[in-house]
Structure formats: structure tokens, C-alpha cells
Write an enzyme that holds these catalytic residues in place. Structure first.
Site, short mmCIF file in Angstrom:
data_model
loop_
_atom_site.label_atom_id
_atom_site.label_comp_id
_atom_site.label_asym_id
_atom_site.label_seq_id
_atom_site.Cartn_x
_atom_site.Cartn_y
_atom_site.Cartn_z
N LYS A 47 0.82 -1.22 0.00
CA LYS A 47 0.00 0.00 0.00
C LYS A 47 0.85 1.27 0.00
O LYS A 47 0.36 2.35 -0.34
CB LYS A 47 -0.97 0.01 1.19
CG LYS A 47 -0.35 0.15 2.55
CD LYS A 47 -1.41 0.07 3.64
CE LYS A 47 -0.81 0.16 5.03
NZ LYS A 47 -0.25 1.49 5.32
N ASP A 48 2.14 1.17 0.37
CA ASP A 48 3.02 2.33 0.38
C ASP A 48 3.68 2.58 -0.97
O ASP A 48 4.34 3.61 -1.16
CB ASP A 48 4.13 2.16 1.43
CG ASP A 48 3.62 2.21 2.85
OD1 ASP A 48 2.56 2.84 3.07
OD2 ASP A 48 4.25 1.62 3.73
N ARG A 101 -8.22 8.45 3.31
CA ARG A 101 -9.19 7.42 2.89
C ARG A 101 -10.07 7.00 4.07
O ARG A 101 -11.30 6.93 3.95
CB ARG A 101 -8.42 6.20 2.34
CG ARG A 101 -9.28 4.96 2.10
CD ARG A 101 -8.41 3.75 1.78
NE ARG A 101 -7.52 3.41 2.87
CZ ARG A 101 -7.85 2.65 3.91
NH1 ARG A 101 -9.09 2.17 4.02
NH2 ARG A 101 -6.98 2.38 4.86
N ARG A 102 -9.44 6.71 5.20
CA ARG A 102 -10.22 6.31 6.38
C ARG A 102 -11.08 7.46 6.88
O ARG A 102 -12.25 7.26 7.22
CB ARG A 102 -9.28 5.84 7.50
CG ARG A 102 -8.59 4.51 7.20
CD ARG A 102 -7.67 4.10 8.33
NE ARG A 102 -6.96 2.86 8.02
CZ ARG A 102 -5.65 2.67 8.20
NH1 ARG A 102 -4.92 3.64 8.70
NH2 ARG A 102 -5.09 1.53 7.87
N ARG A 108 -0.05 10.51 13.29
CA ARG A 108 1.13 10.04 12.57
C ARG A 108 2.01 9.23 13.51
O ARG A 108 1.86 9.25 14.71
CB ARG A 108 1.93 11.23 12.02
CG ARG A 108 1.28 12.01 10.90
CD ARG A 108 1.20 11.24 9.59
NE ARG A 108 2.44 10.56 9.26
CZ ARG A 108 3.51 11.13 8.72
NH1 ARG A 108 3.49 12.42 8.45
NH2 ARG A 108 4.59 10.42 8.44
N ARG A 113 1.33 5.29 17.56
CA ARG A 113 -0.09 5.63 17.41
C ARG A 113 -0.93 4.97 18.49
O ARG A 113 -1.90 5.55 18.97
CB ARG A 113 -0.57 5.23 16.01
CG ARG A 113 -0.12 6.23 14.95
CD ARG A 113 -0.64 5.89 13.59
NE ARG A 113 0.28 5.02 12.87
CZ ARG A 113 0.00 4.44 11.72
NH1 ARG A 113 -1.18 4.62 11.15
NH2 ARG A 113 0.89 3.68 11.11
N CYS A 131 -1.97 8.70 -1.76
CA CYS A 131 -2.44 8.69 -0.38
C CYS A 131 -3.17 9.98 -0.04
O CYS A 131 -3.87 10.07 0.95
CB CYS A 131 -1.28 8.46 0.58
SG CYS A 131 -0.06 9.80 0.59
#
Length: 308
Positions: free
Chosen positions: A82-83, A130-131, A148, A154, A241
Site C-alpha cells: 500500500k506504500d 481514505r479512512r 502520525r 499511534r 495517499c
């Protein structure tokens, strides 16, 4: 066959787990080969006080590793798929995509457990646009707080920032053995995952035939097909992103199905669609779905986003 392989990796706990996992697979497959890990710091690791969507650009967590590959400091790099940008630098290729772990998003809320139970105006932490957009689509009352840092950072901020919940990828938590933190896996009809979420990507030099041959056994074809459709979709809508896009493909009984969503950052505007077809036509399926969604409202959503 090479007698030594140098793997490039970021230095976070999750990145090191991923690199060590691939290293263990390689050692099992090639017991006589020396496998070395080289830790590197990426732009995304250095800039922690700015939301990802505002940093801009692509490859925030991959560029330094790619430079090292092209300069032959390392032979391959292990990334969260995903990165990875949809376009790789000249001279580099995706050598393998591993079997996917759960691609979903996890809610972590010790007090309230689920998204439905969160009180009005609850503070939810996430670093993902997105979230954020999908959460606000489901719960417009929520207050989204930028979050972040590495996974452990987190998790600590859940308490130090006085948050009611945070959202993280299920795969990362499971890989680190932190399942106990998950209070809900958010249903995909509420939150579709990021492109490639849950899969690992192995990147190497295109001309390094020996290394590519040694890595081939790591490739999981159904995951490779599903994520090819997702990455093609993303490339067609020119998203990164910084754009609220969710998309998930999977191969079931010989059929590749892909679900996707394009949203405005506030979650008020939404374009959804799905497609299914032959896994061998993964790229075409992703492209067709993107074109259809752009024509049916997605282009207008993105146009307004680019104006901001």
C-alpha cells in the site's frame, strides 16, 4: 545463484518484522545464501508532524530504498504494498507480491469497542484521508484527529491525545502479534481498504535476473492479480495517499471481483461501483472500473478536490 542478498528496509517495528519474515523465507529456501538486512530512513519516517496528505508527492516510504537499489547498495527492498506508488522508477520492478493478510481496517476503542457505539463528536485518530472520508460518510458527527507515527506510537497516542478510538490496518497489528488491541474489524461496506493493503511487495532491479529468479517463489498469484487490478484502478484515477480512494479485489473460485469507492474528503460525496471477471484480465478490469466510476460522478469529486 547469488551467495548473498542484501535486503533494504525501514527501521520501524513493522517494517523490520516484514523484512525479517522475507529474510526467513529466503534462508529456508536457500540455506547456503547469506541474507543481510540494511536499515534505512525514508522521507515519510522523518516528517512526522505533518499530515501525509499535506506532504505531497509519492513514494514517501520507498524512495530512499529505491535509490539504494539502483546504486546497488541493496539487492531488494521489502515494502507494504500500500506504500508503493503505481509507477516504479526506471530499472526497478515488482519481483513478488506475497499472500495477503487480512486487508481490513481495525478500530481500537477500549471504552466503546465499535464504530456504532462511539458517542456523538467522538475523537477518532487516523493518518489516512481514505479512512477519514469513509468514517465521516458513515458517521458525519465524528471529529477526526490526524495521527502520525509508527504503530506503537499511534497506539500510545490513543491515551496521550485523549482519543476515543484510532484506526489502523489489521495486517500490521496481526504481524506484530497485537491482535488484542483490535476491538472491531470495520466492515468493508463502511471502509474499503487502501490499494494493496495487507500484502507485502518485494522490489528489485529489472536487470538482476538472478535475484528475480530467487524471489519468484514468494509471489502469490491470486494476490498479485487482485492487487494489479487495484493498482491499475488507482493509476487510472491518478490517486495517491492524498486522495480518498478505497479499492479491494479478490479472487474467489476463479473469478476476480473488485469493489471501489471515490469520496470527497468530508465523506459527503461518494461514487461506488464494482466489477468482476477473469483474473488474467486484472489490469483491464481495474481500468474499466476506474473509467466507469470517473464517468459516473468520480471525476467531479476529484475535480473539486484538486481545486482545493
Amino acid at each position: 545463484m547469488k551467495q548473498k542478498l542484501v535486503i533494504g528496509t525501514r527501521g520501524s517495528k513493522l517494517a523490520l518484522w516484514q523484512a525479517n519474515h522475507i529474510a526467513a523465507c529466503l534462508r529456508d529456501k536457500y540455506p547456503g545464501v547469506e541474507i543481510e538486512l540494511k536499515n534505512m530512513v525514508t522521507t515519510g519516517d522523518r516528517i512526522l508532524d505533518v499530515p501525509l496528505a499535506k506532504i505531497g508527492g509519492k513514494g514517501l516510504f520507498t524512495k530512499e530504498l529505491e535509490v539504494a537499489m539502483l546504486s546497488r547498495e541493496i539487492d531488494l527492498a521489502v515494502h507494504s504494498l500500500k506504500d508503493m506508488p503505481t509507477e516504479l522508477p526506471d530499472g526497478l520492478v515488482l519481483a513478488a507480491v506475497t499472500d495477503r493478510v487480512d486487508p481490513g481496517d481495525a478500530l481500537i476503542s477500549p471504552a466503546y469497542k465499535t464504530l456504532a457505539n462511539l458517542p456523538q463528536q467522538a475523537r477518532v485518530g487516523t493518518s489516512s484521508l481514505r479512512r477519514k472520508a469513509q468514517l465521516l460518510n458513515a458517521r458525519p458527527d465524528l471529529t477526526i484527529v490526524d495521527l502520525r507515527g509508527n504503530l506503537d506510537t499511534r497506539l500510545k497516542k490513543l491515551n496521550t491525545e485523549k482519543l476515543d478510538a484510532i484506526m489502523l490496518a489489521v495486517a500490521g497489528l496481526r504481524r506484530l502479534g497485537w491482535d488484542e488491541h483490535i476491538t472491531q474489524i470495520v466492515p468493508q461496506n463502511i471502509c474499503l481498504p487502501a490499494v494493496g493493503q495487507g500484502a507485502l511487495a518485494i522490489e528489485a532491479r529489472a536487470e538482476d535476473i538472478e535475484t528475480l529468479a530467487m524471489l519468484a517463489f514468494l509471489n502469490h498469484e491470486p494476490t498479485c492479480q487482485a492487487t494489479l487490478a487495484e493498482r491499475t484502478f488507482l493509476a487510472e484515477v491518478e490517486g495517491g495517499c492524498q486522495i480518498p480512494i478505497g479499492v479491494y479485489g479478490r479472487v474467489i473460485e476463479g473469478l476476480l471481483s473488485v469493489n471501489a469507492v471515490i469520496l470527497s474528503p468530508d465523506g459527503k460525496e461518494v461514487a461506488r461501483d464494482n466489477i468482476a471477471g477473469n483474473p488474467d484480465a486484472a489490469a483491464e478490469l481495474g481500468r474499466t472500473l476506474a473509467e466507469r466510476m470517473l464517468a459516473n460522478g468520480g471525476r467531479e469529486i476529484l475535480a473539486r478536490l484538486y481545486e482545493v
